[in-house]
Design an enzyme around this catalytic site. Structure first.
Site, mmCIF file in Angstrom:
data_model
loop_
_atom_site.group_PDB
_atom_site.id
_atom_site.type_symbol
_atom_site.label_atom_id
_atom_site.label_comp_id
_atom_site.label_asym_id
_atom_site.label_seq_id
_atom_site.Cartn_x
_atom_site.Cartn_y
_atom_site.Cartn_z
ATOM 1 C CD GLU A 62 109.727 34.906 57.970
ATOM 2 O OE1 GLU A 62 110.170 35.242 59.082
ATOM 3 O OE2 GLU A 62 110.419 34.855 56.933
ATOM 4 C CE LYS A 67 119.079 44.319 65.047
ATOM 5 N NZ LYS A 67 118.875 43.606 63.763
HETATM 6 P P1 FAD Z 1 120.976 45.377 60.973
HETATM 7 O O1 FAD Z 1 120.550 45.067 62.353
HETATM 8 O O2 FAD Z 1 121.068 46.802 60.558
HETATM 9 O O3 FAD Z 1 122.397 44.679 60.749
HETATM 10 C C1 FAD Z 1 122.966 44.592 59.445
HETATM 11 C C2 FAD Z 1 124.487 44.542 59.564
HETATM 12 O O4 FAD Z 1 124.971 45.823 59.990
HETATM 13 C C3 FAD Z 1 125.008 43.547 60.613
HETATM 14 O O5 FAD Z 1 126.211 43.016 60.117
HETATM 15 C C4 FAD Z 1 125.266 44.410 61.842
HETATM 16 O O6 FAD Z 1 126.273 43.866 62.695
HETATM 17 C C5 FAD Z 1 125.727 45.712 61.192
HETATM 18 N N1 FAD Z 1 125.409 46.900 61.993
HETATM 19 C C6 FAD Z 1 124.255 47.179 62.636
HETATM 20 N N2 FAD Z 1 124.328 48.394 63.234
HETATM 21 C C7 FAD Z 1 125.565 48.892 62.950
HETATM 22 C C8 FAD Z 1 126.239 50.095 63.261
HETATM 23 N N3 FAD Z 1 125.638 51.051 63.996
HETATM 24 N N4 FAD Z 1 127.507 50.277 62.776
HETATM 25 C C9 FAD Z 1 128.102 49.325 62.006
HETATM 26 N N5 FAD Z 1 127.495 48.153 61.684
HETATM 27 C C10 FAD Z 1 126.251 47.942 62.135
HETATM 28 N N6 FAD Z 1 114.739 40.894 54.607
HETATM 29 C C11 FAD Z 1 113.779 41.478 53.836
HETATM 30 O O7 FAD Z 1 114.094 42.178 52.872
HETATM 31 N N7 FAD Z 1 112.436 41.308 54.131
HETATM 32 C C12 FAD Z 1 112.002 40.579 55.183
HETATM 33 O O8 FAD Z 1 110.804 40.452 55.401
HETATM 34 C C13 FAD Z 1 112.988 39.961 56.018
HETATM 35 N N8 FAD Z 1 112.625 39.262 57.129
HETATM 36 C C14 FAD Z 1 113.593 38.763 57.979
HETATM 37 C C15 FAD Z 1 113.197 38.123 59.165
HETATM 38 C C16 FAD Z 1 114.144 37.601 60.036
HETATM 39 C C17 FAD Z 1 113.691 36.958 61.335
HETATM 40 C C18 FAD Z 1 115.538 37.694 59.720
HETATM 41 C C19 FAD Z 1 116.568 37.097 60.635
HETATM 42 C C20 FAD Z 1 115.933 38.335 58.540
HETATM 43 C C21 FAD Z 1 114.975 38.878 57.665
HETATM 44 N N9 FAD Z 1 115.343 39.565 56.496
HETATM 45 C C22 FAD Z 1 114.375 40.141 55.683
HETATM 46 C C23 FAD Z 1 116.751 39.652 56.091
HETATM 47 C C24 FAD Z 1 117.435 40.946 56.616
HETATM 48 O O9 FAD Z 1 116.890 42.076 55.972
HETATM 49 C C25 FAD Z 1 118.923 40.823 56.302
HETATM 50 O O10 FAD Z 1 119.494 39.797 57.101
HETATM 51 C C26 FAD Z 1 119.750 42.094 56.420
HETATM 52 O O11 FAD Z 1 121.035 41.843 55.850
HETATM 53 C C27 FAD Z 1 119.992 42.595 57.831
HETATM 54 O O12 FAD Z 1 118.881 43.118 58.391
HETATM 55 P P2 FAD Z 1 118.899 43.553 59.958
HETATM 56 O O13 FAD Z 1 117.611 44.189 60.215
HETATM 57 O O14 FAD Z 1 119.311 42.435 60.802
HETATM 58 O O15 FAD Z 1 120.073 44.663 59.883
#
Ligand code: FAD
Length: 287
Positions: free
Chosen positions: A16, A163
């Site tokens: 990354e 997801k």
């Molecule tokens: P989600 O999958 O939406 O989850 C976020 C939270 O919401 C979790 O606690 C989950 O349990 C909860 N949740 C999900 N769906 C629901 C629902 N339907 N109802 C209630 N709660 C729910 N950030 C950046 O800004 N840019 C990047 O390029 C970036 N790259 C990343 C790459 C990796 C591999 C990882 C692990 C993280 C990265 N992040 C990045 C950080 C990421 O944006 C944060 O961790 C963010 O807080 C969560 O993103 P997510 O897509 O996992 O969210």
């Protein structure tokens, strides 16, 4: 190529990178990519506005260079929280125009400068939207120790399943420092019916301040063995760097022995780190 296809043939190794913050540093990413050519990446992923701010154009520019200039498969990260549906449509159109076939669909964090649009509350909505409007291969993020906002791993895994069901075809984990957390999480995902490949995210920690910042933000547990290294070598940057790399190599070898689907290295744009790890594991990952 869709990176999800790679898992059928091998243990996937990816790196990354992130776009440099200032124009003065713009050249550093290309120096990093020059170094990464030597370490056999199956793909390189490029972050999007991590830490706040939007740098979509930079992500696109670097992901395009990875694919066409460096001839390495690329994955562009995309964060939904502060994008409208129209903006996402425009971005996925630009990815396609530039020949990029893979996108890591994220929700993103609410930072002080983030203005949520309300179009994508959680990442599964972004995954579903991209799936509906394109044939891009979609990756998503997951959290072996649970996402810090979620009060139980079981709930977090139920959200993760959404997801996968919405169309994500591979997952990359947040970094972790104790492999047992990953093995426990992996078993739980299998029990929950999540059958897409999961790449273990490993961050070679070479700087105490940065790990403390990330641990606070991401809720990562610090094992005693790891803390001993930080405490013992924090005043000696070279020793700390080498010990941090050795710790990561140890984690990777153990993961490979467990037949993990793939390894994703958070190398913080440092090809030296990537090279040291690659040299240590090159024969093992192919075994
Ligand atoms: P989600 O999958 O939406 O989850 C976020 C939270 O919401 C979790 O606690 C989950 O349990 C909860 N949740 C999900 N769906 C629901 C629902 N339907 N109802 C209630 N709660 C729910 N950030 C950046 O800004 N840019 C990047 O390029 C970036 N790259 C990343 C790459 C990796 C591999 C990882 C692990 C993280 C990265 N992040 C990045 C950080 C990421 O944006 C944060 O961790 C963010 O807080 C969560 O993103 P997510 O897509 O996992 O969210």
């Amino acid at each position: 190529m869709k990176t999800s296809e790679l898992f059928k043939e091998k243990t996937v190794l990816s790196y990354e990178v992130f776009p440099p913050k200032t124009a003065d540093d713009a050249h550093t990413i290309y120096e990093a990519l020059d170094g990464l050519k030597e370490v056999a990446p199956d793909f390189i992923s490029v972050t999007y506005g991590a830490g706040g701010g939007t740098n979509c154009a930079k992500t696109l520019e670097i992901a395009t260079a990875v694919k066409h200039q460096y001839k390495i498969e690329s994955v562009a990260h995309l964060r939904g929280i502060d994008l409208s549906k129209q903006e996402v449509l425009r971005i996925i159109g630009e990815l396609k125009e530039n020949g990029i076939e893979n996108v890591l669909a994220l929700r993103g964090d609410v930072m002080p400068d983030t203005v949520p649009t309300g179009d994508f509350q959680y990442a599964d909505e972004l995954v579903a939207y991209i799936r509906e409007h394109s044939d891009l291969n979609i990756l998503a993020a997951c959290y072996p120790e649970g996402h810090p906002e979620c009060d139980s791993i079981a709930k977090d895994i139920a959200h993760l399943k959404r997801k996968a069901d919405a169309g994500a075809s591979q997952l990359i984990t947040q970094f972790f420092l104790d492999n047992e957390d990953f093995y426990r999480f992996f078993e739980q995902t299998q029990a929950a019916g999540i059958s897409i490949p999961i790449q273990a995210g490993i961050m070679p920690v070479t700087n105490r301040k940065s790990v403390e910042r990330m641990v606070k933000m991401c809720g990562i547990r610090l094992p005693k063995k790891f803390m001993r290294i930080m405490d013992r070598y924090e005043q000696n940057p070279t020793a700390l760097r080498d010990a941090g790399i050795a710790y990561a190599i140890d984690q990777v070898i153990d993961l490979l022995a467990h037949d993990v689907d793939g390894i994703h290295l958070y190398i913080m744009n440092k090809p030296y780190t990537a090279k040291k790890i690659y040299d240590a594991i090159r024969n093992i990952i192919m075994a």
